[in-house]
Each structure stands twice: as C-alpha cells, then as structure tokens.
Design a protein around this motif. Structure first.
Motif, PDB file in Angstrom:
ATOM      1  N   UNK A   8       0.820  -1.207   0.000  1.00  0.00           N
ATOM      2  CA  UNK A   8       0.000   0.000   0.000  1.00  0.00           C
ATOM      3  C   UNK A   8       0.859   1.264   0.000  1.00  0.00           C
ATOM      4  N   UNK A   9       2.172   1.144   0.005  1.00  0.00           N
ATOM      5  CA  UNK A   9       3.088   2.281   0.109  1.00  0.00           C
ATOM      6  C   UNK A   9       3.451   2.832  -1.260  1.00  0.00           C
ATOM      7  N   UNK A  10       3.591   4.137  -1.362  1.00  0.00           N
ATOM      8  CA  UNK A  10       4.093   4.772  -2.566  1.00  0.00           C
ATOM      9  C   UNK A  10       3.003   5.316  -3.465  1.00  0.00           C
ATOM     10  N   UNK A  11       3.427   5.653  -4.679  1.00  0.00           N
ATOM     11  CA  UNK A  11       2.550   6.271  -5.666  1.00  0.00           C
ATOM     12  C   UNK A  11       2.713   5.553  -7.005  1.00  0.00           C
ATOM     13  N   UNK A  12       1.645   5.541  -7.817  1.00  0.00           N
ATOM     14  CA  UNK A  12       1.723   4.971  -9.165  1.00  0.00           C
ATOM     15  C   UNK A  12       1.093   5.938 -10.155  1.00  0.00           C
ATOM     16  N   UNK A  13       1.433   5.751 -11.416  1.00  0.00           N
ATOM     17  CA  UNK A  13       0.915   6.584 -12.495  1.00  0.00           C
ATOM     18  C   UNK A  13      -0.443   6.082 -12.971  1.00  0.00           C
ATOM     19  N   UNK A  14      -1.106   6.907 -13.780  1.00  0.00           N
ATOM     20  CA  UNK A  14      -2.410   6.540 -14.340  1.00  0.00           C
ATOM     21  C   UNK A  14      -2.308   5.292 -15.214  1.00  0.00           C
ATOM     22  N   UNK A  15      -1.228   5.178 -15.980  1.00  0.00           N
ATOM     23  CA  UNK A  15      -1.064   4.033 -16.881  1.00  0.00           C
ATOM     24  C   UNK A  15      -1.036   2.722 -16.107  1.00  0.00           C
ATOM     25  N   UNK A  16      -0.234   2.687 -15.054  1.00  0.00           N
ATOM     26  CA  UNK A  16      -0.147   1.464 -14.256  1.00  0.00           C
ATOM     27  C   UNK A  16      -1.480   1.142 -13.604  1.00  0.00           C
ATOM     28  N   UNK A  17      -2.172   2.160 -13.125  1.00  0.00           N
ATOM     29  CA  UNK A  17      -3.474   1.941 -12.497  1.00  0.00           C
ATOM     30  C   UNK A  17      -4.476   1.384 -13.517  1.00  0.00           C
ATOM     31  N   UNK A  18      -4.522   1.982 -14.714  1.00  0.00           N
ATOM     32  CA  UNK A  18      -5.456   1.522 -15.742  1.00  0.00           C
ATOM     33  C   UNK A  18      -5.163   0.104 -16.202  1.00  0.00           C
ATOM     34  N   UNK A  19      -3.884  -0.199 -16.408  1.00  0.00           N
ATOM     35  CA  UNK A  19      -3.518  -1.560 -16.822  1.00  0.00           C
ATOM     36  C   UNK A  19      -3.827  -2.585 -15.734  1.00  0.00           C
ATOM     37  N   UNK A  20      -3.645  -2.207 -14.492  1.00  0.00           N
ATOM     38  CA  UNK A  20      -3.977  -3.107 -13.385  1.00  0.00           C
ATOM     39  C   UNK A  20      -5.467  -3.398 -13.362  1.00  0.00           C
ATOM     40  N   UNK A  21      -6.278  -2.363 -13.569  1.00  0.00           N
ATOM     41  CA  UNK A  21      -7.734  -2.558 -13.580  1.00  0.00           C
ATOM     42  C   UNK A  21      -8.153  -3.500 -14.706  1.00  0.00           C
ATOM     43  N   UNK A  22      -7.593  -3.309 -15.884  1.00  0.00           N
ATOM     44  CA  UNK A  22      -7.932  -4.171 -17.025  1.00  0.00           C
ATOM     45  C   UNK A  22      -7.501  -5.613 -16.758  1.00  0.00           C
TER      46      UNK A  22
END
Length: 139
Positions: A8-22
């Motif tokens: 749960x630590x740190x930050x991620x970009x929109x791309x990584x978040x979107x790919x994770x959701x898909x």
C-alpha cells in the motif's frame, strides 16, 4: 512498472493503475468462467487475489493524487483516479512516479528543511528600534 503490487506504500501513475484494472477484470472474468463451467466454489477464493491487487493499486493511485487511500470509497472517485493528473513533485506519500519535480528545490525532498529556515520579514519592531528600512515612512 508493476513494482510491489501487494504493498500500500508509494505512488503509481495513471497508466499502471489503468492496466492493473484491465488485467484484474480479465482475471476475474476467467475465474468466474472456470467456476461456472466446473461448478467448483473454491474458485471464488481465487477472486480475492485480483481484488486485493486492485485495492492496493487504488490506494497508491490515491496517494499520487495527494489523498489517503480511503478516498477510493467515494462514489465516482475512480474516474478521477483514472483520468486525473497526479501531484507535481513529491508529496507526503513519496516521490512523483514520473520524476517530474523531484529535483526541484521548491518541491524536492528537502523542501521542508529549507522552508523551516527561511527568514520572515515583518513590520513589527519594538518602539525606538530601527532596522534601516525607510519604505513606507515619512522622511
């Protein structure tokens, strides 16, 4: 990309978040199809893994926006997480994952230390004491 997906630590970009959701959505569909065709209810336990990964990545995306991970529970905040731009420079959750502003002296990691030693100018001096500043006074 995709470093420490279980944290749960740190930050991620929109791309990584979107790919994770898909990816998580496709894994959940696959598990549901296997459970329906096989009739095994144990496949339901396998769904916990992609759901956990979606929660951890959502918390890190909230951190990139400068908010607590609990903000992902707000209705429609997922759209902001998917399309909203992250904070420029580091914030309380870590450095900018894009690298923008991490070395900037005003946004860098030592900003708090620099800000605490900056001199503060005031116009309040004890009576009779003069600092030599004549701006705004009658001469």
């Amino acid at each position: 990309m995709f470093k420490s997906v279980f944290s749960f630590e740190g930050r991620i970009r929109r791309t990584e978040y979107g790919l994770t959701r898909i990816f998580a959505f496709l894994v959940i569909l696959l598990i549901a199809a296997l459970a329906e065709s096989d009739g095994a209810e144990a496949f339901g336990l396998l769904m916990l893994l992609p759901i956990y990964i979606m929660i951890t990545q959502g918390a890190k995306r909230c951190h990139d926006l400068g908010n607590s991970g609990w903000w992902m529970l707000i209705p429609f905040y997922g759209l902001i997480m998917l399309f909203g731009s992250g904070d420029y420079g580091p914030n309380e959750y870590g450095d900018n994952p894009k690298g923008e502003g991490n070395d900037d002296p005003y946004y860098g990691t030592d900003f708090q230390q620099k800000a605490s030693v900056l001199p503060v100018a005031t116009n309040q001096y004890p009576a009779g004491e003069d600092n030599g500043n004549t701006v705004g006074r009658d001469l």
